[in-house]
Design an enzyme around this catalytic site. Structure first.
Site, PDB file in Angstrom:
ATOM      1  N   ASN A 212       0.878  -1.192  -0.059  1.00 45.58           N
ATOM      2  CA  ASN A 212      -0.135   0.040   0.193  1.00 45.58           C
ATOM      3  C   ASN A 212       0.906   0.977   0.107  1.00 45.58           C
ATOM      4  OD1 ASN A 212       0.769   0.786   2.656  1.00 45.58           O
ATOM      5  ND2 ASN A 212      -0.631  -0.970   3.229  1.00 45.58           N
ATOM      6  N   ASP A 280      -4.035  -6.052   4.704  1.00 43.95           N
ATOM      7  CA  ASP A 280      -4.990  -6.769   5.544  1.00 43.95           C
ATOM      8  C   ASP A 280      -5.076  -8.229   4.903  1.00 43.95           C
ATOM      9  OD1 ASP A 280      -6.157  -5.175   7.344  1.00 43.95           O
ATOM     10  OD2 ASP A 280      -6.863  -3.980   5.849  1.00 43.95           O
ATOM     11  N   ASP A 307      -3.926  -9.425  12.838  1.00 39.21           N
ATOM     12  CA  ASP A 307      -4.191  -8.014  13.113  1.00 39.21           C
ATOM     13  C   ASP A 307      -3.105  -8.098  14.235  1.00 39.21           C
ATOM     14  OD1 ASP A 307      -4.974  -5.784  14.769  1.00 39.21           O
ATOM     15  OD2 ASP A 307      -6.630  -5.694  13.490  1.00 39.21           O
ATOM     16  N   PHE A 325      -3.542   3.464  15.435  1.00 38.83           N
ATOM     17  CA  PHE A 325      -3.938   4.468  14.449  1.00 38.83           C
ATOM     18  C   PHE A 325      -5.454   3.993  13.612  1.00 38.83           C
ATOM     19  CE2 PHE A 325       0.006   6.373  15.405  1.00 38.83           C
ATOM     20  CZ  PHE A 325      -0.040   7.676  14.961  1.00 38.83           C
ATOM     21  N   LYS A 343     -10.337  -3.590  18.981  1.00 35.71           N
ATOM     22  CA  LYS A 343      -8.910  -4.050  19.265  1.00 35.71           C
ATOM     23  C   LYS A 343      -8.263  -3.941  20.455  1.00 35.71           C
ATOM     24  CE  LYS A 343      -8.136  -2.899  14.431  1.00 35.71           C
ATOM     25  NZ  LYS A 343      -6.951  -3.016  13.303  1.00 35.71           N
TER      26      LYS A 343
HETATM   27  N1  CTP Z   1      -3.383  -3.047  12.319  1.00 35.32           N
HETATM   28  C1  CTP Z   1      -2.521  -4.019  12.812  1.00 35.32           C
HETATM   29  N2  CTP Z   1      -2.394  -5.256  12.027  1.00 35.32           N
HETATM   30  C2  CTP Z   1      -3.408  -5.541  11.016  1.00 35.32           C
HETATM   31  C3  CTP Z   1      -4.162  -4.240  10.566  1.00 35.32           C
HETATM   32  C4  CTP Z   1      -4.251  -3.250  11.301  1.00 35.32           C
HETATM   33  O1  CTP Z   1      -1.788  -3.914  13.615  1.00 35.32           O
HETATM   34  N3  CTP Z   1      -3.350  -6.384  10.237  1.00 35.32           N
HETATM   35  C5  CTP Z   1      -3.482  -1.807  13.151  1.00 35.32           C
HETATM   36  C6  CTP Z   1      -3.023  -0.726  12.335  1.00 35.32           C
HETATM   37  O2  CTP Z   1      -1.472  -0.703  12.479  1.00 35.32           O
HETATM   38  C7  CTP Z   1      -3.608   0.479  13.174  1.00 35.32           C
HETATM   39  C8  CTP Z   1      -4.902  -0.125  13.338  1.00 35.32           C
HETATM   40  O3  CTP Z   1      -4.642  -1.438  13.347  1.00 35.32           O
HETATM   41  O4  CTP Z   1      -3.175   0.819  14.279  1.00 35.32           O
HETATM   42  C9  CTP Z   1      -6.101   0.429  12.498  1.00 35.32           C
HETATM   43  O5  CTP Z   1      -5.982  -0.088  11.104  1.00 35.32           O
HETATM   44  P1  CTP Z   1      -6.886   0.529  10.142  1.00 35.32           P
HETATM   45  O6  CTP Z   1      -6.409  -0.232   8.812  1.00 35.32           O
HETATM   46  O7  CTP Z   1      -7.470   1.787  10.263  1.00 35.32           O
HETATM   47  O8  CTP Z   1      -8.101  -0.318  10.419  1.00 35.32           O
HETATM   48  P2  CTP Z   1      -8.609  -1.945  10.114  1.00 35.32           P
HETATM   49  O9  CTP Z   1      -8.396  -2.877  11.384  1.00 35.32           O
HETATM   50  O10 CTP Z   1      -8.008  -2.317   8.850  1.00 35.32           O
HETATM   51  O11 CTP Z   1     -10.185  -1.737   9.681  1.00 35.32           O
HETATM   52  P3  CTP Z   1     -10.966  -0.913   8.329  1.00 35.32           P
HETATM   53  O12 CTP Z   1     -10.017  -1.383   7.218  1.00 35.32           O
HETATM   54  O13 CTP Z   1     -12.130  -1.944   8.591  1.00 35.32           O
HETATM   55  O14 CTP Z   1     -11.198   0.398   9.020  1.00 35.32           O
END
Ligand code: CTP
Length: 400
Positions: A212, A280, A307, A325, A343
């Site tokens: 990304n 993701d 996650d 974040f 989370k």
């Molecule tokens: N994060 C993580 N591991 C993942 C996905 C996310 O540690 N596999 C952490 C990111 O570093 C951030 C937070 O989760 O601190 C939120 O990530 P974000 O991408 O905004 O949210 P998502 O959990 O992906 O949810 P959505 O895409 O539904 O908003």
């Protein structure tokens, strides 16, 4: 932290003197006043005009200059600073400092000053290793002279090894450390922090991957701010173009699973800040060889990545303060609240990443700190300022 500080920068004669021009710029950007002494050999590498233009101050070069002496004597020059920085510090100048010689303006000012001194040595690898130089450096350290670098790598002389002058940002960090220590402002001393940053890369085959647009700027800034506040900081980062934050230990990873494993290895910690944009989903299978065009269109079967934030926030080794974040494009605070609960984190820094904001890859961020019991709306500021404010909030949290 450097606003209003006065730095006397002594530029001696090494090829790294060109980096000192950048150092002046970086210090000025942070609000410090920089006055420079350029030695005769230093002037062989950078011009007085360049130094004067960047520092916006007169450059001092001669010990026996009637005009200089009448305007500003060398004693005053050496005392009207909060810190004296020698960058580059050559073997010759370090030797003079150790021996107490004073045959030019730089060495005289160094002998006459009553202010702390920071040196950034640079020289050929054999010179640096020479017992004479090492003895001088040890003697200076025993007298309280601070040192940053040298680092190792390829040297201008073509040899490889220790002797490279510290990078300007590392010198800035050492200067900031000095002032922070002087002000007793390392409130996170004794705390351990883990920060994730950057994107992850999920391989499809040996040459292709899913990733990304995360630049890593925000996460790296957070690691730098926590390290500057005294926390022992491990930065676990996916591939970025950002320089290593000074003071943090950097663990480079590619995939989400590697990032999680590296975070686990870095535990235990008091503070976890997950700023990485973790991909993701990853391809279920990684092809052993490069996928070839054979007329058909391959399809990717994706599986969900762990996650990292949620996993660590629910683990037995959960750090005392967990910060995530949230990158949203609408209903920023509402989604952040939901994410906070889902989370199991203490705070979410929620930011609007819709394209119009220019947050992705940009230097600015507009965030809301969302906790279970409060929301703070922070004004638009640089990612660095966001990081500093977060570090300050974290310090307050542990103080209370
Ligand atoms: N994060 C993580 N591991 C993942 C996905 C996310 O540690 N596999 C952490 C990111 O570093 C951030 C937070 O989760 O601190 C939120 O990530 P974000 O991408 O905004 O949210 P998502 O959990 O992906 O949810 P959505 O895409 O539904 O908003």
């Amino acid at each position: 932290m450097l606003a209003g500080k006065r730095i006397l920068l002594i530029i001696a004669g090494g090829i790294a003197a060109y980096k000192s021009l950048d150092l002046i710029r970086r210090l000025r950007e942070r609000g410090a006043g920089v006055r420079c002494i350029l030695t005769r050999s230093g002037a062989e590498f950078v011009t007085p005009l360049a130094v004067a233009s960047l520092s916006e101050e007169k450059v001092y070069q001669e010990l026996f200059s009637l005009t200089d002496e009448s305007e500003m004597g060398h004693i005053r020059l050496s005392r009207e600073a909060d810190l004296v920085v020698v960058a580059p510090a050559t073997a010759d100048l370090l030797g003079k400092m150790a021996a107490g010689l004073a045959d030019d303006l730089a060495s005289t000012a160094l002998l006459a000053t009553d202010k702390p001194v920071l040196v950034a040595p640079t020289m050929n690898v054999m010179m640096w290793a020479h017992p004479a130089v090492q003895a001088n450096v040890a003697l200076l350290a025993a007298r309280g002279v601070r040192r940053v670098g040298p680092g190792s790598g390829e040297l201008a002389c073509g040899e490889v090894g220790s002797g490279r002058m510290a990078e300007p940002l590392q010198i800035v960090a050492a200067i900031e450390d000095f002032f922070a220590e002087a002000a007793g402002s390392r409130p996170l001393t004794g705390r351990r922090a883990i920060v994730t940053s950057g994107p992850t890369r999920e391989p499809i085959d040996p040459v292709r991957y899913i990733a990304n647009r995360s630049s890593g700027k925000q996460g790296h800034a957070v690691a730098a701010a926590l390290a500057a506040a005294g926390a022992e900081t491990v930065l676990v980062s996916g591939p970025t173009a950002e320089p290593d934050p000074p003071g943090a230990t950097v663990v480079s990873v590619e995939t989400a699973r590697e990032m999680l494993a590296a975070c686990r290895t870095a535990l235990p910690a008091d503070i976890l800040v997950c700023a990485a944009a973790v991909v993701d989903w990853r391809p279920a299978e990684v092809a052993a060889g490069k996928l070839k065009k054979d007329g058909s269109t391959p399809s990717l079967h994706l599986v969900e990545n762990p996650d990292i934030l949620a996993t660590l926030a629910r683990s037995a080794e959960r750090p005392a303060l967990v910060v995530g974040f949230a990158a949203e494009t609408s209903d920023v605070v509402a989604y952040a609240r939901a994410k906070l609960a889902r989370k199991n984190c203490d705070w979410i820094l929620a930011n609007d990443v819709s394209p119009a904001t220019g947050t992705f890859g940009g230097d600015h961020n507009t965030v809301h700190l969302v906790a279970a019991d409060r929301v703070e709306d922070w004004p638009r500021m640089t990612k660095r300022q966001v990081a500093d404010r977060l570090a300050a909030r974290i310090a307050e949290h542990f103080r209370n």
